[in-house]
Write a protein that holds these residues in place. Structure first.
Motif, PDB file in Angstrom:
ATOM      1  N   ARG A 196       0.854  -1.183   0.000  1.00  0.00           N
ATOM      2  CA  ARG A 196       0.000   0.000   0.000  1.00  0.00           C
ATOM      3  C   ARG A 196       0.893   1.237   0.000  1.00  0.00           C
ATOM      4  NH1 ARG A 196      -4.258   2.346   4.446  1.00  0.00           N
ATOM      5  NH2 ARG A 196      -2.386   2.629   5.685  1.00  0.00           N
ATOM      6  N   GLU A 239      -2.901   4.789  -1.613  1.00  0.00           N
ATOM      7  CA  GLU A 239      -3.827   5.266  -0.585  1.00  0.00           C
ATOM      8  C   GLU A 239      -3.936   6.783  -0.715  1.00  0.00           C
ATOM      9  OE1 GLU A 239      -4.426   6.599   3.827  1.00  0.00           O
ATOM     10  OE2 GLU A 239      -2.888   7.130   2.395  1.00  0.00           O
ATOM     11  N   GLN A 247      -9.892   9.538  -6.877  1.00  0.00           N
ATOM     12  CA  GLN A 247      -9.845   8.072  -6.833  1.00  0.00           C
ATOM     13  C   GLN A 247     -10.227   7.496  -8.197  1.00  0.00           C
ATOM     14  OE1 GLN A 247      -8.810   6.326  -4.374  1.00  0.00           O
ATOM     15  NE2 GLN A 247      -9.539   7.025  -2.414  1.00  0.00           N
ATOM     16  N   TYR A 258      -9.074   2.641  -3.037  1.00  0.00           N
ATOM     17  CA  TYR A 258      -9.807   2.377  -1.810  1.00  0.00           C
ATOM     18  C   TYR A 258     -11.211   2.935  -1.933  1.00  0.00           C
ATOM     19  CZ  TYR A 258      -6.514   0.765   1.751  1.00  0.00           C
ATOM     20  OH  TYR A 258      -5.684   0.015   2.523  1.00  0.00           O
ATOM     21  N   GLN A 289     -11.725  -2.054  -6.539  1.00  0.00           N
ATOM     22  CA  GLN A 289     -11.516  -1.333  -5.292  1.00  0.00           C
ATOM     23  C   GLN A 289     -11.294  -2.294  -4.134  1.00  0.00           C
ATOM     24  OE1 GLN A 289     -13.623   2.212  -4.419  1.00  0.00           O
ATOM     25  NE2 GLN A 289     -14.948   2.096  -6.198  1.00  0.00           N
ATOM     26  N   CYS A 295     -11.012   1.315  10.050  1.00  0.00           N
ATOM     27  CA  CYS A 295      -9.550   1.204   9.895  1.00  0.00           C
ATOM     28  C   CYS A 295      -8.886   1.857  11.096  1.00  0.00           C
ATOM     29  CB  CYS A 295      -9.088   1.859   8.590  1.00  0.00           C
ATOM     30  SG  CYS A 295      -9.286   3.652   8.599  1.00  0.00           S
TER      31      CYS A 295
END
Length: 489
Positions: A196, A239, A247, A258, A289, A295
């Motif tokens: 990531r 990220e 995105q 994401y 995705q 998180c």
């Protein structure tokens, strides 16, 4: 190497039993068939702050957590995902410590962004800074060089201290590229399958811009690092917390992205008992995705949801979250707040608590996450239906600790006795194993107070039915004998 379309776990190296060896034992004993998509291990590297996100190096594992052999062993049974903070490295790293000692004569000086790389005379200009998307009051810190006694201003996007612990890397520097090459070689050697790219949106510093996701320059870097990762059989996950259109641009460039829109949208769906925003969103989102609800930070609001939320409505929803024990992180830059001053960056909470510790609502939200196209990630606190850790916030003064409880092995085993956890594990197994999830997704027409989603592949079909008034959830599916079955979630 292709990312598996199955459920992944997100965990700190020490949050499920205390270290990597115990994490491995817990995974094998309790979750060997659960996380077939892989394990995202949040930074296990030596770090000087931000719970691992100020790494000194990626060539070592913090001895408190274990060793690269432990990562390699986990990687024998699960695809391992780790973070690379492409934007910065720790002030305590050998590279920056050498710079603090020798200044410009350090062999590592070119790794960092001294202000003369931005402004010709090295003097910051307020007018330029006012346009930037800031994560701290100023985008640089001042350090004293030991050998000369001179002061050097160096770019630091992040960091709660002054001067910062997180020193930005100059991604235009050949030295930085060599360093990243070394890191990827090491990842590959130790069974890491996905990396990531944390904070990648901040890597380009360009005057006259927000210094966030600067196009087209960011794609030059992403193309370069994608090629590097691919040469080692590693997949990349950039990220980026930003307006959702950014995105979607990444998705158009072929990158995994994401789904930072789903967590808030589902919260809105279950609090306001309406499928309207969820359905509107699902009709035009990219499929490639990683989906999540919770998180180590919080539920994204601004800037991720800009253009998708009405600030007065969002305030009401945030107030409900605060009543349920959440806390907030706020936007610093005036320019990036809503016109009416709405400034919520993230809602920090356990997802179970923000849904009022309601087992049915929580499982319904997870069921939607698993039915939405993408690779689902489940955060370890969410896996164990953990509640807000208010004590940890009081003790540390850090709002994010609300959703970062470290579970002992006993606490894990205790949590596994909870009905909600067993129901979640059953749901995960269904998502991992049922063939239709490799097929075609549909949104079924339904009244506003219901959710109906389905998947079909050849002779397999499964449908999700949720009554938002009661949060009762049903899955209907065709079994291997061709019979239609019904299962209460």
């Amino acid at each position: 190497m292709a990312v598996k379309n199955q459920v992944q776990l997100i965990t700190y190296p020490d949050s499920m039993g205390g270290d990597l060896k115990t994490l491995h034992e817990v995974l094998v004993k309790h979750f060997s068939k659960t996380f077939q998509g892989g394990i995202h291990i949040l930074p296990p590297f030596p770090s000087s702050g931000d719970r691992g996100f100020a790494p000194l190096t990626y060539l070592e594992i913090d001895p408190a957590f274990g060793s690269w052999e432990d990562i390699r062993a986990i990687g024998e049974e699960f695809d391992v995902l780790v973070d690379l903070m492409v934007n910065h490295i720790s002030r305590q790293s050998k590279y920056f410590q050498d710079f603090l000692e020798k200044g410009r004569s350090s062999e590592y000086a070119d790794l960092f962004i001294t202000l003369d790389k931005i402004w010709a005379d090295g003097e910051p200009v307020e007018e330029d800074i006012s346009k930037m998307f800031l994560r701290r009051p100023l985008p640089y810190s001042t350090y004293k060089i030991k050998e000369t006694g001179e002061e050097e201003k160096v770019w630091t996007t992040f960091g709660k201290t002054d001067p910062s612990e997180q020193i930005d890397l100059d991604i235009h520097s050949d030295q930085v590229k060599q360093l990243f090459t070394q890191f990827f070689e090491n990842f590959s050697k130790h069974n890491v399958k996905i990396v990531r790219l944390d904070a990648v949106g901040y890597i380009i510093k360009k005057l006259g811009t927000s210094c966030f996701f600067v196009e087209p320059e960011i794609y030059d870097f992403l193309d370069w690092i994608m090629e590097l990762a691919s040469s080692h059989g590693i997949e990349l996950l950039p990220e980026v917390h930003a307006h959702y259109s950014i995105q979607y641009k990444l998705a158009e460039h072929g990158f995994w992205i994401y789904d930072f829109i789903l967590p808030y949208t589902l919260l809105d769906t279950f609090i306001n008992k309406s499928n309207e925003k969820l359905y509107r969103y699902l009709k035009n989102r990219p499929a490639k995705q990683f989906t999540m609800l919770d998180c180590h930070d919080g539920i994204p609001v601004k800037p991720d949801m800009d253009g998708l939320i009405d600030p007065p409505e969002a305030r009401k929803l945030v107030d409900v979250c605060l009543e349920r024990g959440s806390n907030l992180s706020l936007i610093l830059s005036e320019e990036h707040k809503s016109e009416d001053g709405f400034d919520v960056h993230q809602i920090r909470c356990s997802y179970y608590s923000v849904l009022n510790n309601d087992d049915d609502a929580y499982l319904a939200a997870r069921a939607v996450q698993f039915f939405v196209p993408g690779v689902p990630q489940v955060y370890y606190v969410g896996l164990l239906a953990g509640e807000n850790d208010v004590e940890a916030v009081k003790k540390s003064g850090e709002g994010r600790e609300i959703n970062r409880h470290n579970f002992t092995v006993d606490e894990i085993e205790e949590s596994l006795q909870k009905d909600v956890v067993q129901r979640l594990l059953k749901l995960i197994r269904f998502r991992n194993e049922y063939e239709a999830f490799q097929g075609e997704f549909s949104i079924e027409e339904s009244p506003e107070n219901e959710i109906r989603l389905s998947w079909k592949k050849e002779n397999t079909w499964c449908g999700l039915f949720i009554d938002l008034n009661t949060n009762k959830t049903l899955i209907r599916y065709i079994d291997d004998k061709g019979m239609e079955k019904e299962s209460v979630v």
